[in-house]
Scaffold this active site. Structure first.
Site, PDB file in Angstrom:
ATOM      1  CB  SER A  50      -7.329   2.257   3.275  1.00 50.12           C
ATOM      2  OG  SER A  50      -6.610   1.490   4.213  1.00 50.12           O
ATOM      3  CE  LYS A  60      -3.475   0.152   2.884  1.00 46.03           C
ATOM      4  NZ  LYS A  60      -4.354   0.011   4.068  1.00 46.03           N
ATOM      5  CB  SER A  90      -8.068  -0.785   5.786  1.00 45.88           C
ATOM      6  OG  SER A  90      -8.633   0.464   6.082  1.00 45.88           O
TER       7      SER A  90
END
Length: 460
Positions: free
Chosen positions: A155, A80, A179
């Protein structure tokens, strides 16, 4: 012939270890997949092809010399864009920041590279990882491979899209309110959120509530177990558990029968109108039937939540924004939700944050006590089918946030309680979308969650 990306991560790892496949061949394959698919799906925002190929050649040379192979030898990963990878910028999904190459890896990257993995690049995130969708102003939004008009969630949305589309065998994510589990549920993956303190967070930043922990996104429970084993090999993580990790073995054994409480209660009911869409309800019913058929003991569990939770969670969730340092004149470049919640966070007193933390601490104790009647808790993973790209950002900050709570009303409470949980796909809609459920475990029950997820896979 089966394409490389259709093999499980475990099968790919084993093929490399046997010498049937080289790390270079596998890395080349995934780089070509990214080149072909990423323009449509927006999963990656940066690809370090040269560095990845250099790592792959080094891995092959090491194997040719008879060196000991790590758990992830030759397997490509990506991170990420909240996680520092040396030589690549960490944008945090924000155009309000200056984007400079990171000087060093985050410890999670070092741990997984020391296990033999190859780093391909950085994946799309929402600004500062705040939301359950992965859209920002840095790069095109991440899109759901099952339907590119829809969001893969957030996320860890870029990472989930990459795994679901076969641009990666699996990927580490981070989870501060859902997430890992939200994008797993939206894209048909297994997403494991370990309990508090089980693994390093995987991101940098302020986390007053100790909400964030790293966890794997994978296509199978065994693949998630393999990646979890490598993540848990980090010295402090192993010291916390006091044992050698063996999550892959737990998933392969797929053993155990448990007393499972079933609940559709949510702590957000006191703040917003909530309802289960038919597809979410059907997924829960399907999971219940499968689990009962596997010999588990299921019971309805009525859970009562503190109605102060919604305000307290929002306060703690956004508290780090008050200490966010921006270059002069850049606040206007923040996403509307970030800007609105940052302004509120700046105005809050330390006493207000302390009060919210106190509410969440009491919430943790009360909820754990209610869950303690069962070995596991079963909830829907999401209350709705995946939402369209732009659905959240097309409105005001407060409506955006409300929609997120209505979409995923069952995930953040797990972070507040510090418990492990896993999202598992169980059904497919007529439109070809995946729907899943969430299993919540007791502290230290990550292996149990993987085992039950594997059981569900085996009977689906």
């Amino acid at each position: 012939m089966t394409a490389l990306h259709d093999l499980t991560a475990v099968a790919q790892r084993d093929a490399v270890a046997r010498g049937e496949l080289s790390a270079r061949e596998l890395t080349d394959h995934y780089l070509r997949r990214i080149e072909a698919l990423n323009p449509r799906l927006g999963a990656f925002i940066a690809v370090g092809a040269d560095q990845a190929l250099k790592q792959a050649r080094a891995a092959d040379d090491h194997q040719a010399r008879g060196g000991t192979l790590g758990r992830l030898h030759g397997l490509p990963l990506a991170y990420k864009d909240l996680t520092d990878v040396g030589g690549l910028p960490t944008t945090h999904g924000s155009v309000a920041l200056d984007h400079r190459p990171a000087l060093a890896n985050h410890p999670l990257v070092d741990v997984l590279e020391s296990a033999g993995s190859i780093t391909l690049g950085k994946t799309q995130v929402p600004e500062f990882g705040l939301t359950s969708y992965s859209e920002n102003r840095v790069a095109p939004p991440a899109r759901n491979p099952l339907d590119p008009t829809l969001s893969p969630g957030g996320s860890s949305g870029g990472s989930a899209a990459a795994v679901a589309a076969g641009m990666l065998p699996f990927a580490p994510g981070s989870d501060g309110g859902g997430s890992v589990r939200i994008p797993a549920a939206a894209t048909g993956l297994v997403g494991l959120k370990p309990g508090r303190g089980r693994l390093p967070a995987g991101t940098t930043g302020d986390d007053a509530g100790q909400l964030v922990v790293a966890g794997p996104l994978a296509r199978t429970a065994a693949d998630a177990g393999l990646l979890m084993d490598a993540m848990a090999d980090e010295p402090s993580a192993r010291a916390a558990s006091g044992e050698e990790p063996d999550f892959l073995a737990a998933a392969l054994r797929a053993g155990g029968r448990f007393r499972i409480g079933v609940s559709t209660d949510s702590p957000f009911e006191s703040a917003y109108p909530l309802s289960l869409e038919p597809e979410a309800g059907q997924a829960l019913e399907t999971a219940m039937e499968l689990l009962q058929g596997l010999g588990h003991d299921l019971a309805d569990a009525e859970v009562r939540y503190d109605n102060r939770y919604p305000e307290a969670f929002a306060t703690v969730w956004t508290s780090g924004l008050a200490r966010l340092e921006l270059p002069a004149g850049r606040e206007a470049q923040l996403m509307p939700l970030t800007r609105a919640f940052r302004r509120r966070a700046v105005k809050r007193t330390p006493q207000a944050l302390a009060g919210a933390l106190s509410v969440l601490a009491r919430f943790q104790d009360d909820t754990r006590a209610q869950f303690g009647c069962y070995d596991l808790m079963l909830t829907p993973a999401l209350a709705q089918t995946p939402r369209p790209v732009g659905w959240y950002t097309s409105t005001s900050a407060d409506v955006d946030y409300m929609r997120q709570c209505q979409y995923s009303p069952f995930t953040s409470l797990v972070n507040v309680c510090g418990l492990p949980a896993i999202a598992v796909p169980v059904s497919t809609t007529e439109e070809g979308l995946s729907m899943g459920v969430q299993l919540i475990g007791r502290p230290g029950s990550e292996a149990t969650l993987l085992a039950v997820a594997a059981q569900l896979e085996n009977v689906r």
